[in-house]
Enzyme design. Sequence first.
Site, PDB file in Angstrom:
ATOM      1  N   LYS A 129      61.633 -68.840   7.494  1.00 33.83           N
ATOM      2  CA  LYS A 129      61.550 -69.435   6.148  1.00 33.83           C
ATOM      3  C   LYS A 129      60.179 -69.120   5.565  1.00 33.83           C
ATOM      4  O   LYS A 129      59.171 -69.702   5.976  1.00 33.83           O
ATOM      5  CB  LYS A 129      61.729 -70.955   6.217  1.00 33.83           C
ATOM      6  N   PRO A 130      60.140 -68.192   4.592  1.00 34.84           N
ATOM      7  CA  PRO A 130      58.846 -67.918   3.935  1.00 34.84           C
ATOM      8  C   PRO A 130      58.532 -69.020   2.928  1.00 34.84           C
ATOM      9  O   PRO A 130      59.409 -69.827   2.586  1.00 34.84           O
ATOM     10  CB  PRO A 130      59.109 -66.590   3.218  1.00 34.84           C
ATOM     11  N   ALA A 131      57.287 -69.066   2.449  1.00 34.27           N
ATOM     12  CA  ALA A 131      56.907 -70.048   1.427  1.00 34.27           C
ATOM     13  C   ALA A 131      57.664 -69.763   0.128  1.00 34.27           C
ATOM     14  O   ALA A 131      57.891 -68.602  -0.226  1.00 34.27           O
ATOM     15  CB  ALA A 131      55.405 -69.978   1.183  1.00 34.27           C
ATOM     16  N   GLY A 166      50.568 -72.602   8.705  1.00 32.92           N
ATOM     17  CA  GLY A 166      50.402 -73.361   7.462  1.00 32.92           C
ATOM     18  C   GLY A 166      49.333 -74.411   7.644  1.00 32.92           C
ATOM     19  O   GLY A 166      48.453 -74.282   8.512  1.00 32.92           O
ATOM     20  N   SER A 167      49.435 -75.466   6.861  1.00 36.63           N
ATOM     21  CA  SER A 167      48.366 -76.474   6.862  1.00 36.63           C
ATOM     22  C   SER A 167      48.470 -77.381   8.087  1.00 36.63           C
ATOM     23  O   SER A 167      49.550 -77.567   8.657  1.00 36.63           O
ATOM     24  CB  SER A 167      48.463 -77.308   5.588  1.00 36.63           C
ATOM     25  N   GLU A 212      49.690 -72.259  13.995  1.00 40.34           N
ATOM     26  CA  GLU A 212      48.520 -71.591  13.400  1.00 40.34           C
ATOM     27  C   GLU A 212      48.173 -72.380  12.154  1.00 40.34           C
ATOM     28  O   GLU A 212      48.846 -72.254  11.122  1.00 40.34           O
ATOM     29  CB  GLU A 212      48.858 -70.135  13.045  1.00 40.34           C
ATOM     30  N   CYS A 229      42.854 -68.723   6.013  1.00 42.00           N
ATOM     31  CA  CYS A 229      42.488 -69.744   7.007  1.00 42.00           C
ATOM     32  C   CYS A 229      41.175 -69.369   7.679  1.00 42.00           C
ATOM     33  O   CYS A 229      40.456 -70.222   8.178  1.00 42.00           O
ATOM     34  CB  CYS A 229      43.596 -69.867   8.046  1.00 42.00           C
ATOM     35  N   ARG A 233      53.607 -61.014  12.309  1.00 46.11           N
ATOM     36  CA  ARG A 233      52.864 -61.523  13.471  1.00 46.11           C
ATOM     37  C   ARG A 233      53.761 -62.414  14.348  1.00 46.11           C
ATOM     38  O   ARG A 233      53.478 -62.623  15.516  1.00 46.11           O
ATOM     39  CB  ARG A 233      51.653 -62.314  12.943  1.00 46.11           C
ATOM     40  N   GLU A 238      39.252 -77.666   3.443  1.00 53.26           N
ATOM     41  CA  GLU A 238      39.405 -76.233   3.149  1.00 53.26           C
ATOM     42  C   GLU A 238      39.267 -76.024   1.645  1.00 53.26           C
ATOM     43  O   GLU A 238      39.972 -76.668   0.871  1.00 53.26           O
ATOM     44  CB  GLU A 238      40.813 -75.763   3.555  1.00 53.26           C
TER      45      GLU A 238
END
Length: 488
Positions: free
Chosen positions: A184-186, A238-239, A260, A294, A169, A391
């Site tokens: 950078k992925p988690a 992310g958060s 986002e 989310c 995305r 959340e």
Amino acid sequence: MSTVSEADVVSAVNKELFIGGKWAPAAGNATFDVHDPATGEVLCAVADASPQDGIAALEAATAAQADWAAHPPRERGEILRRAYEKLMERQDELGLLMTLEMGKPLAEAKGEIAYAAEFFRWFAEEAVRIDGGYAVAPNGSGRFLVTNQPVGPSLLITPWNFPMAMGTRKIGPAVAAGCTMVIKPAAQTPLSMLALAGILAEAGLPDGVLNVVTTTQAGGVMEPMIRDGRARKLSFTGSTGVGRKLLEQCAGTVMRTSMELGGNAPFLVFEDADLDAAVDGAMQAKMRNIGEACTAANRFYVHSSVADEFSRKLTERMEGLPIGRGTEDGVVVGPLIDTAAIDKVSELVADAAQRGATVLTGGGTVDGPGNFYQPTVLTGVPREARMTSEEIFGPVAPISTFETEDEAIAATNDTEYGLVGYVYTQNLTRALRVSERMETGMVGLNQGVVSNPAAPFGGVKQSGLGREGGTVGIDEFLETKYIAVGGL
Ligand code: NAP
């Protein structure tokens, strides 16, 4: 059971850093382990980048920017199109890889590969539609030329819950717009992104356009890149807490951002709703991705006259869901990502119960290895329960009742979040009125899933800034330039 072997899909992934078109170990050969959340077992180790590795990736992205921006838009689009085809050809293997590192059931993981691939197909088409303008100045002397240029080297950060789609995305529009990038992925789910880097290279993406940095030091590696000054854009998913911190860092170089962030989606069921359709929608909005989305329905507000029937029907559906490792046939509820997630969900349920909520089904963890939580329905959840403002990120559906539309809207908007809301009603004017009054970036109207690559995804309030997907998605990676033309 999948016919592709688990060991094979993991061993097929290159586990090094991808910088300047080359795979290389992290400084000092540092690595970290990736775990299967269904068993707790180690799947493999991947490179653990240092801050210097991050800067090397930024240098590669910066060096490649000018050539990449000059690449014909049609070629940029065709690279994305080829990558789309390759993702779909390998949907089974990539789906299995995702289930292994993230836990979601295989059918959902394959669904995410298709969803992720669609961003490439969509932005392959958008690459050749970047427009501009030519206009006569109001006083008739002089002309305005307007063009859109790539914003420049971009930093992309993605979460673990949609390991592939949250990447495509961002990568799709960045490639289409002519931006180079470091992603950078988690740390919990690096394998899908590493596999994607290999696919984009095979599809013909030039060296240095996409650089992938896997690390256990997210802040330590990203902050120097953000403060460096050469990156011109940060796109983060992310958060909300981490998003706020990154916005502060970006202020230092006045860097453009797309954010986002977290959600706290309300799900409204009016007395005139088709209740069976509402229950179907509730199952999708709540249980997609094991509730770790989310967009997950976080609070159900149901008109008091239909609340008992809705709660009973939802409970019947939740009770029957097969729980287990996502690779097993028929499993619908996989493990949560880690023990911290299980602890948080358990705490929120205990808090609601202690404040007077009734547990209709579930309400506990599942014995054995892995991070499993039972599908849970709670009724009579009071406003002060923590789960109405935080959340949940798990398979828990808290139900409260309302009497009037105003009361439902007040509860809906009583949150710092504003990503998505769901409304079930068959009254057209109410449907539109409530959709307009919801303080959210998106509304699911008689529909439990809103995500679609061709639609603008994003939130208001503290759920984010900017939109991903749709015709506006590429704008996040473009700068508008106006050229004042004299002599006419
Ligand atoms: P997170 O803790 O904020 O992490 C997201 C990403 O940021 C990860 O790659 C993480 O790396 C990295 N990160 C953490 N601290 C950082 C720092 N100081 N500097 C730079 N990067 C940092 O969120 P998460 O728990 O992974 O994901 C769940 C959250 O994402 C939820 O709030 C959910 O609502 C939100 N989300 C939003 C959307 C949307 O489109 N609005 C979509 C999906 C998820 P490490 O994981 O390696 O630490």
